[in-house]
Motif scaffolding. Structure first.
Motif, PDB file in Angstrom:
ATOM      1  N   GLU A  12      17.184  14.746 101.183  1.00 15.60           N
ATOM      2  CA  GLU A  12      16.419  14.388 102.553  1.00 15.60           C
ATOM      3  C   GLU A  12      16.521  13.447 103.225  1.00 15.60           C
ATOM      4  N   GLU A  13      16.387  12.052 103.644  1.00 18.64           N
ATOM      5  CA  GLU A  13      16.642  10.804 104.160  1.00 18.64           C
ATOM      6  C   GLU A  13      17.858  10.606 104.549  1.00 18.64           C
ATOM      7  N   GLN A  14      18.799  10.617 103.261  1.00 15.22           N
ATOM      8  CA  GLN A  14      20.471  10.639 103.401  1.00 15.22           C
ATOM      9  C   GLN A  14      20.854  11.421 104.631  1.00 15.22           C
ATOM     10  N   GLN A  15      20.514  12.981 104.224  1.00 20.21           N
ATOM     11  CA  GLN A  15      20.660  14.097 105.487  1.00 20.21           C
ATOM     12  C   GLN A  15      19.924  13.815 106.586  1.00 20.21           C
ATOM     13  N   ALA A  16      18.914  13.221 106.230  1.00 23.71           N
ATOM     14  CA  ALA A  16      18.039  12.987 108.211  1.00 23.71           C
ATOM     15  C   ALA A  16      19.101  12.056 108.932  1.00 23.71           C
ATOM     16  N   ASP A  30      18.835   2.702 119.181  1.00 21.38           N
ATOM     17  CA  ASP A  30      16.967   3.331 119.365  1.00 21.38           C
ATOM     18  C   ASP A  30      16.853   4.846 117.967  1.00 21.38           C
ATOM     19  N   ALA A  31      17.847   5.186 117.130  1.00 20.14           N
ATOM     20  CA  ALA A  31      17.943   6.314 116.019  1.00 20.14           C
ATOM     21  C   ALA A  31      17.694   5.161 114.973  1.00 20.14           C
ATOM     22  N   ASP A  32      17.256   4.500 114.891  1.00 21.25           N
ATOM     23  CA  ASP A  32      17.177   3.114 113.717  1.00 21.25           C
ATOM     24  C   ASP A  32      18.865   2.836 112.802  1.00 21.25           C
ATOM     25  N   LEU A  33      19.201   3.232 113.308  1.00 18.91           N
ATOM     26  CA  LEU A  33      20.864   3.527 112.871  1.00 18.91           C
ATOM     27  C   LEU A  33      21.555   2.337 112.565  1.00 18.91           C
ATOM     28  N   HIS A  49      11.521  -5.101 107.206  1.00 15.77           N
ATOM     29  CA  HIS A  49      12.376  -5.708 108.662  1.00 15.77           C
ATOM     30  C   HIS A  49      12.661  -4.758 109.534  1.00 15.77           C
ATOM     31  N   GLY A  50      12.507  -4.345 110.000  1.00 14.83           N
ATOM     32  CA  GLY A  50      12.190  -2.770 110.275  1.00 14.83           C
ATOM     33  C   GLY A  50      12.842  -1.594 110.112  1.00 14.83           C
ATOM     34  N   GLY A  51      13.584  -2.208 109.021  1.00 22.91           N
ATOM     35  CA  GLY A  51      14.562  -0.800 108.498  1.00 22.91           C
ATOM     36  C   GLY A  51      14.234   0.638 107.748  1.00 22.91           C
ATOM     37  N   ALA A  52      14.668   1.509 106.907  1.00 21.65           N
ATOM     38  CA  ALA A  52      14.454   2.143 106.358  1.00 21.65           C
ATOM     39  C   ALA A  52      14.200   2.291 105.370  1.00 21.65           C
ATOM     40  N   LEU A 108      24.982   4.545 104.987  1.00 19.24           N
ATOM     41  CA  LEU A 108      25.512   3.673 105.592  1.00 19.24           C
ATOM     42  C   LEU A 108      26.819   4.848 105.447  1.00 19.24           C
ATOM     43  N   CYS A 109      27.434   5.324 104.208  1.00 20.34           N
ATOM     44  CA  CYS A 109      28.672   5.627 104.407  1.00 20.34           C
ATOM     45  C   CYS A 109      28.828   7.407 105.057  1.00 20.34           C
ATOM     46  N   LEU A 110      27.813   8.353 105.128  1.00 25.73           N
ATOM     47  CA  LEU A 110      27.626   9.622 105.602  1.00 25.73           C
ATOM     48  C   LEU A 110      27.670   9.484 107.135  1.00 25.73           C
TER      49      LEU A 110
END
Length: 389
Positions: free
Chosen positions: A7-11, A52-55, A64-67, A74-76
């Motif tokens: 689900e996280e990768q699809q998001a 802004d999209a946290d990408l 560190h503010g990441g997911a 990343l590849c997706l």
């Protein structure tokens, strides 16, 4: 076996589509019509949207503010960026940040990671070496000041590192705030220098890529760095290089998918003898062959991304799966754009149409981090060292 994405990768994919969907591939001058670089900087407005999209922080840890996601996520996202020919250093920035997070000193992490996650700092990596054919780490030497016999004065630190050499074809180097540069020590070890830009002793010459983007030829003349700016873990460069190579495969896949879609749309509308040319057997067979190329590119990409994400074992080291993925990516994306040009006829060469841009990007991706032949040689060496069966 379940090959579906989490689900996280699809998001992450949905967020990427929202950011990259409105991007027009013709938003900058054409490389075919521009004598120099197509632009002096990357797309800063798009960079802000990615932040802004946290990408920009997908692979960084929450502190560190990441997911805290993996290379597959990343590849997706890179796959979507290539469809729009997004002019941002997303791959290099993320891969360098991951190397700092995994192997960097506490001081380096504090200095870089939270700002990189917000897009306030831009990171890139040098991976082409001096010629683009030799290992990148051999192009730069790194030694401690104490080893030179000059580090005994009161104003010098014997642990200071000194770097000399040249790295060519560094993407986004002119606009990056830090550049990860692999180097070799007198003992034959590979280290990574995270060099601020600008920095005393570091000079940049402009190079122009096939895509029309500015590359940097880095010249290091006795560049001095504090110990905390060096990554000394033996495996750090290999891991960084593997992520860069796998990400390049993802870019090639996304570009190829978009080009095949463009080809399908065009041949469905272009009529000859009263029928759409897509209904002709010769056209359909060529398009089907390119679809098979893309499916092979996709399968090998996810195998490579999974190996470096899970650090899973296998008959060969992960480098073998990455080599296979890059072989397919290099050969596949070349065949896709060549067939697209052929099936578009003269229209494919029209500079008012976007296909020529995708062709230029495809050629750049085909050769970036080594063409298919280089990775075939790597794969052969791995097979010789790890006999199967």
């Amino acid at each position: 076996m379940d090959f579906t994405f989490t689900e996280e990768q699809q998001a992450a994919v949905e967020a990427a589509k929202a950011v990259f969907g409105p991007v027009a591939p013709d938003s900058v001058p054409s490389p075919a019509l521009t004598p120099g670089a197509v632009a002096d900087d990357f797309d800063r407005a798009l960079w802000s949207k990615l932040a802004d999209a946290d990408l920009l922080s997908l692979l960084l840890n929450p502190e560190h503010g990441g997911a805290g996601l993996d290379a597959i996520a990343l590849c997706l996202v890179l796959r979507e960026s290539a469809k729009a020919l997004a002019r941002v250093p997303l791959l290099e920035h993320t891969a360098t940040a991951v190397a700092v997070q995994t192997y960097g000193s506490a001081e380096l992490k504090e200095q870089i990671l939270s700002r990189a996650a917000r897009g306030a700092l831009v990171l890139t990596a040098a991976s082409a070496g001096r010629t683009g054919h030799d290992p990148a780490q051999l192009a730069v030497s790194a030694r401690r000041d104490a080893d030179t016999g000059t580090g005994t004065g009161t104003d010098t630190d014997p642990d200071t590192w000194i770097l000399d050499g040249t790295q060519t074809g560094v993407p986004w180097a002119h606009n990056a705030d830090h550049i990860a540069i692999p180097a070799h020590t007198p003992q034959g070890r590979t280290v990574i220098a995270v060099v601020p830009h600008p920095h005393e002793g570091l000079t940049l010459a402009e190079q122009i890529s096939t895509t029309g983007e500015r590359l940097g030829e880095l010249h290091l003349d006795s560049v001095r760095l504090d110990p905390h700016q060096m990554i000394e873990t033996d495996e750090a460069w290999d891991r960084l290089h593997q992520l860069l190579t796998t990400g390049t495969c993802a870019l090639a896949l996304g570009l190829g998918e978009r080009v095949l879609q463009m080809t399908g749309d065009y041949t469905s509308k272009r009529e000859q003898f009263g029928y759409p040319v897509a209904t002709f057997q010769a056209v359909a067979v060529q398009a089907a062959d390119r679809y098979i190329d893309l499916r092979a590119m996709e399968a090998t990409l996810w195998q490579a991304a999974w190996r470096i994400s899970a650090q899973a074992g296998g008959a060969l080291p992960a480098a073998g799966d990455i080599a296979v993925a890059k072989i397919w990516a290099s050969e596949g994306v070349r065949r896709v754009v060549q067939t697209a040009q052929h099936l578009h006829g003269g229209f494919g060469a029209d500079t008012d149409y976007a296909l020529h841009r995708y062709h230029a990007w495809a050629k750049q991706l085909e050769l970036s981090l080594g063409p298919a032949a280089a990775h075939e040689e790597t794969l052969g060496d791995l097979l010789a060292a790890h006999p199967l069966g």
